[in-house]
Design a protein around this motif. Structure first.
Motif, short mmCIF file in Angstrom:
data_model
loop_
_atom_site.label_atom_id
_atom_site.label_comp_id
_atom_site.label_asym_id
_atom_site.label_seq_id
_atom_site.Cartn_x
_atom_site.Cartn_y
_atom_site.Cartn_z
N PRO A 179 0.97 -1.17 -0.09
CA PRO A 179 -0.18 -0.04 -0.03
C PRO A 179 0.77 1.24 0.03
CG PRO A 179 -0.79 -1.70 1.69
CD PRO A 179 0.24 -2.22 1.04
N GLN A 180 2.14 1.32 0.66
CA GLN A 180 2.71 2.33 0.65
C GLN A 180 3.48 2.73 -0.67
OE1 GLN A 180 5.54 3.07 4.05
NE2 GLN A 180 4.85 1.28 5.03
N LEU A 181 3.98 1.42 -1.52
CA LEU A 181 4.31 1.76 -2.56
C LEU A 181 3.66 2.32 -3.56
CD1 LEU A 181 6.35 -1.63 -3.18
CD2 LEU A 181 7.37 0.68 -2.82
N ILE A 182 2.25 1.83 -3.50
CA ILE A 182 1.05 2.34 -4.39
C ILE A 182 0.87 3.63 -4.09
CG2 ILE A 182 -1.27 1.99 -5.14
CD1 ILE A 182 -1.11 -0.90 -4.53
N THR A 183 0.85 4.16 -2.89
CA THR A 183 0.43 5.49 -2.52
C THR A 183 1.59 6.57 -2.69
OG1 THR A 183 -1.01 4.76 -0.78
CG2 THR A 183 -0.56 6.94 -0.74
N THR A 184 2.69 6.25 -2.41
CA THR A 184 3.96 7.18 -2.07
C THR A 184 4.86 6.78 -3.36
OG1 THR A 184 5.11 6.06 -0.32
CG2 THR A 184 3.40 7.71 0.04
N GLY A 185 4.96 5.50 -3.70
CA GLY A 185 6.13 5.16 -4.41
C GLY A 185 7.36 4.79 -3.81
N ARG A 186 7.17 4.62 -2.47
CA ARG A 186 8.50 4.20 -1.76
C ARG A 186 7.83 3.58 -0.25
NH1 ARG A 186 11.65 9.28 1.08
NH2 ARG A 186 9.91 10.61 1.35
N VAL A 187 8.88 2.98 0.22
CA VAL A 187 8.43 2.47 1.66
C VAL A 187 9.21 3.16 2.78
CG1 VAL A 187 8.48 0.40 3.14
CG2 VAL A 187 8.35 0.13 0.83
N LEU A 188 8.23 3.73 3.68
CA LEU A 188 8.93 4.47 4.83
C LEU A 188 9.17 3.67 5.80
CD1 LEU A 188 6.81 7.73 4.33
CD2 LEU A 188 9.02 7.39 3.17
N ARG A 189 10.35 3.56 6.41
CA ARG A 189 10.77 2.58 7.59
C ARG A 189 11.32 3.41 8.63
NH1 ARG A 189 9.94 -2.81 6.40
NH2 ARG A 189 9.82 -3.23 4.33
N PRO A 190 10.95 2.93 9.84
CA PRO A 190 11.89 3.62 11.05
C PRO A 190 13.20 2.96 11.24
CG PRO A 190 10.32 1.75 11.93
CD PRO A 190 10.21 1.73 10.52
N SER A 191 13.96 3.95 11.64
CA SER A 191 15.39 3.61 11.72
C SER A 191 16.06 4.06 12.92
CB SER A 191 16.12 3.95 10.48
OG SER A 191 17.38 3.87 10.42
N LEU A 192 17.18 3.46 13.38
CA LEU A 192 18.02 4.07 14.44
C LEU A 192 19.38 4.69 13.73
CD1 LEU A 192 18.07 1.25 16.90
CD2 LEU A 192 16.86 3.26 17.23
N GLY A 193 19.37 4.55 12.37
CA GLY A 193 20.63 5.19 11.65
C GLY A 193 22.09 4.47 12.29
N VAL A 194 21.80 3.02 12.11
CA VAL A 194 23.07 2.30 12.54
C VAL A 194 23.30 1.02 11.64
CG1 VAL A 194 22.57 2.58 15.08
CG2 VAL A 194 21.57 0.61 13.86
N GLN A 195 24.58 0.72 11.87
CA GLN A 195 25.09 -0.63 11.11
C GLN A 195 25.31 -1.58 12.16
OE1 GLN A 195 26.86 2.71 9.67
NE2 GLN A 195 24.65 2.65 8.58
N VAL A 196 25.05 -2.69 11.98
CA VAL A 196 25.27 -3.87 12.93
C VAL A 196 26.17 -4.86 12.45
CG1 VAL A 196 24.20 -5.68 14.16
CG2 VAL A 196 22.71 -3.39 13.67
N SER A 197 27.09 -5.24 13.16
CA SER A 197 27.98 -6.28 12.77
C SER A 197 27.50 -7.40 12.68
CB SER A 197 29.23 -6.31 13.93
OG SER A 197 29.76 -5.16 14.14
N SER A 198 28.00 -8.36 11.72
CA SER A 198 27.79 -9.89 11.38
C SER A 198 28.00 -10.58 12.78
CB SER A 198 28.39 -10.24 10.43
OG SER A 198 29.70 -10.57 10.67
N ASP A 199 27.11 -11.78 12.92
CA ASP A 199 27.45 -12.54 14.10
C ASP A 199 29.01 -12.98 14.22
OD1 ASP A 199 24.83 -12.37 14.53
OD2 ASP A 199 24.19 -14.22 13.88
N ALA A 200 29.65 -13.20 13.02
CA ALA A 200 31.04 -13.60 12.96
C ALA A 200 31.98 -12.65 13.55
CB ALA A 200 31.25 -14.10 11.90
N ILE A 201 31.78 -11.40 13.38
CA ILE A 201 32.49 -10.36 13.80
C ILE A 201 32.06 -10.25 15.31
CG2 ILE A 201 32.98 -7.90 13.58
CD1 ILE A 201 32.58 -8.04 10.68
#
Length: 244
Positions: A129-151
């Motif tokens: 529905p967001q794609l149809i209405t706005t052309g994109r998906v709006l998602r909440p974010s903390l603005g972070v990158q997370v390390s892989s489990d191995a790292i």
């Protein structure tokens, strides 16, 4: 018209409404889908259109790494044959209800090795529905990158989401969170998010799954473990996810 969201591509089809028959929607909520349940995948593998393959649900809540490098949480794993050309096709249950959209395979050869993945139908239903209405998906974010489990394990982080990077203008930066960095004595592990609003976070997939339950602008409480082993609590206002 083609739309891209979170590393996948969705197509909006222009066709007379009376010539289209919509699929019945199933559910991908916990407890509704079960490992071992029969499923069917439809697509056009290698250009062979209207191909049907069958299998079972092999796993649930898998983290899928997209071609853009982002993580897609909550994926459905199946051993139904999925090959190039199946992406975007439906994954159905034995009653013909849509339970996912085929999106990726794990393979050393480029062909099906019995490890395929689909985006859960509940995720699809929330973004279309967001794609149809706005052309994109709006998602909440903390603005972070997370390390892989191995790292994370190399840095002796056994549980939680280890922060490997923080966007300067993101919610985490505003809250004073710290990412993994190099110090005088070597690499210093960043903050580890272990809970979000009381919900336990075991890894990066858990964190992104938890964020999906909230909206942009809402405030959430994070439980953080810093390298001093001190458990901290902080509140952050969720920003808009911009694909970074």
């Amino acid at each position: 018209m083609m739309q891209c969201w979170w590393g996948q591509t969705e197509a909006e089809v222009s066709a007379p409404a009376d010539s289209l028959t919509p699929l019945m929607l199933g559910s991908s909520e916990p407890g509704v889908l079960r490992v071992g349940q029969l499923c069917l995948a439809i697509g056009n593998p290698f250009g062979f259109d209207k191909t049907l393959t069958t299998g079972v649900i092999s796993g649930l809540n898998r983290d899928i790494r997209s071609q853009l490098g982002s993580t897609i949480p909550g994926g459905i794993q199946t051993d139904a044959a999925i090959n190039p050309g199946n992406s975007g096709g439906p994954l159905l249950d034995s009653s013909g209800r849509l339970i996912g959209v085929n999106t990726a395979i794990f393979t050393p050869t480029g062909t099906s090795a019995g490890v395929g993945f689909a985006i859960p139908v509940d995720t699809v239903a929330s973004v279309v529905p967001q794609l149809i209405t706005t052309g994109r998906v709006l998602r909440p974010s903390l603005g972070v990158q997370v390390s892989s489990d191995a790292i994370a394990q190399k840095l002796k982080v056994q549980s939680g989401a280890l922060l490997s990077g923080i966007q300067p203008d993101g919610a985490a930066a505003a809250a004073g969170l710290l990412s993994t960095r190099r110090g005088l004595g070597g690499v210093v592990a960043g903050d580890v998010i272990v809970a979000l609003n009381g919900r336990k976070v075991l890894n990066g997939g858990d964190l992104f799954n938890a964020l999906e339950q909230y909206k942009i602008g809402e405030m959430v409480k994070l439980s953080i473990v810093r390298t001093t082993d001190q458990v901290l609590g902080t509140r952050v206002d969720l920003h808009q996810f911009d694909g970074g």
